[in-house]
Scaffold this motif. Structure first.
Motif: not given
Length: 311
Positions: A305-308, A266-267, A279-281
């Motif tokens: 995850p923020s990088h993805t 999803d990211l 956070a939402a995902v």
């Protein structure tokens, strides 16, 4: 918040209808303050009650845990009175008539349905529900007590205030399971002393494939080992053993891996300008602890995850 004892007792009766309050006065002016949160099948309340009272509690199908923040809180479950002071934890066992003792106190009180406690004890330890019994009212060790405190503070200070987490049914179910697991490791009970139920025979790989398919199809919903076992046509203990034998993991670890993959997908698929957050995902797939989630994600995919999401 109120300074009217009658109003306070009406609130207590509404929240805890099996309680019968017998107030006996207290030191200073009366103050009552409370917050109450439903957390999946569990509930969590913080109560300040500046009066002395003895509450008769009729048998209930819940396990209660109270952390004393100030004053005194105690219980008499038929074997004599046990009082706790500041920092202490006490267990209120299920299905017993008992007396709860308020002594100008403030507590954080958690209630867990006994059916959920029995289910998780069976799924994780193989203990038949009928054999689950709590054998003491105080923690098995200071370290166990501290784990309980850290768990409740994390849920109340981090998870519940965040609307993306606190309103998510999957997150709430995971939080309930976490509280139950910690309670089972904190207070003396038969999962610590009795052998698990006898394991069944060998399980065909086809049953494992059914379980895997069910997990992958329902990864965005609250799932228990029992849910997956029923879908696979197995008992919970047999499913645990089959996953270890054929997949070298457990059903819940496999579910977590699938959910982590869904978050990653999803990211990656998020478009610019959608306003999607990590956070939402994460909440979408039931990850309660963002720090632990970020660590697991980095271990799996080699980047935060923020990088993805940004890439």
């Amino acid at each position: 918040m109120t300074d009217d004892p009658d109003e306070a007792h009406r609130w207590l009766k509404a929240m805890y209808p099996e309680h019968r309050v017998r107030a006996s006065g207290g030191s200073g002016e009366f103050t009552f303050q409370s917050t109450y949160t439903q957390l999946g099948a569990a509930s969590l309340a913080r109560v300040r009650y500046a009066m002395n009272a003895d509450n008769e509690v009729f048998p209930r199908d819940v396990v209660g845990v109270a952390e004393v923040l100030s004053g005194g809180w105690g219980i008499d479950a038929g074997a004599g009175e046990v009082m706790g002071g500041v920092g202490d934890l006490l267990l209120a066992p299920p299905r017993r008539t008992k007396t709860i003792l308020h002594r100008d106190m403030e507590v954080v009180a958690v209630e867990l349905p006994i059916a959920e406690v029995q289910r998780i004890a069976h799924e994780r330890c193989g203990l038949a529900p009928v054999n689950l019994r709590f054998q003491g009212l105080t923690p098995v060790s200071p370290a166990a007590a501290e784990l309980w405190r850290k768990t409740t503070r994390y849920l109340t200070h981090i998870v519940l205030p965040d609307t993306e987490f606190g309103s998510n049914a999957l997150v709430q179910a995971e939080a309930t399971g976490l509280l139950v697991a910690v309670a089972l490791s904190t207070f003396p009970n038969t999962t610590m002393t009795e052998a698990p139920t006898r394991s069944p025979g060998a399980v065909a790989p086809a049953a494992v494939r059914r379980a895997v398919a069910y997990i992958e199809e329902h990864a965005d919903r609250p799932l228990t080992v029992t849910d997956v076992a029923v879908a696979a046509g197995l008992g919970a203990r047999a499913l645990q053993q089959a996953f270890r034998r054929y997949l070298d993991t457990t059903p819940m670890l496999y579910l977590r891996r699938v959910r982590l993959e869904r978050v990653h997908r999803d990211l990656q698929a998020a478009g610019p300008g959608e306003g999607l957050t990590v956070a939402a995902v994460a909440a979408r797939y039931g990850f309660v602890h963002l720090g632990r989630f970020a660590t697991q994600y980095r271990q799996a995919y080699g980047q935060p995850p923020s990088h993805t999401l940004r890439d």
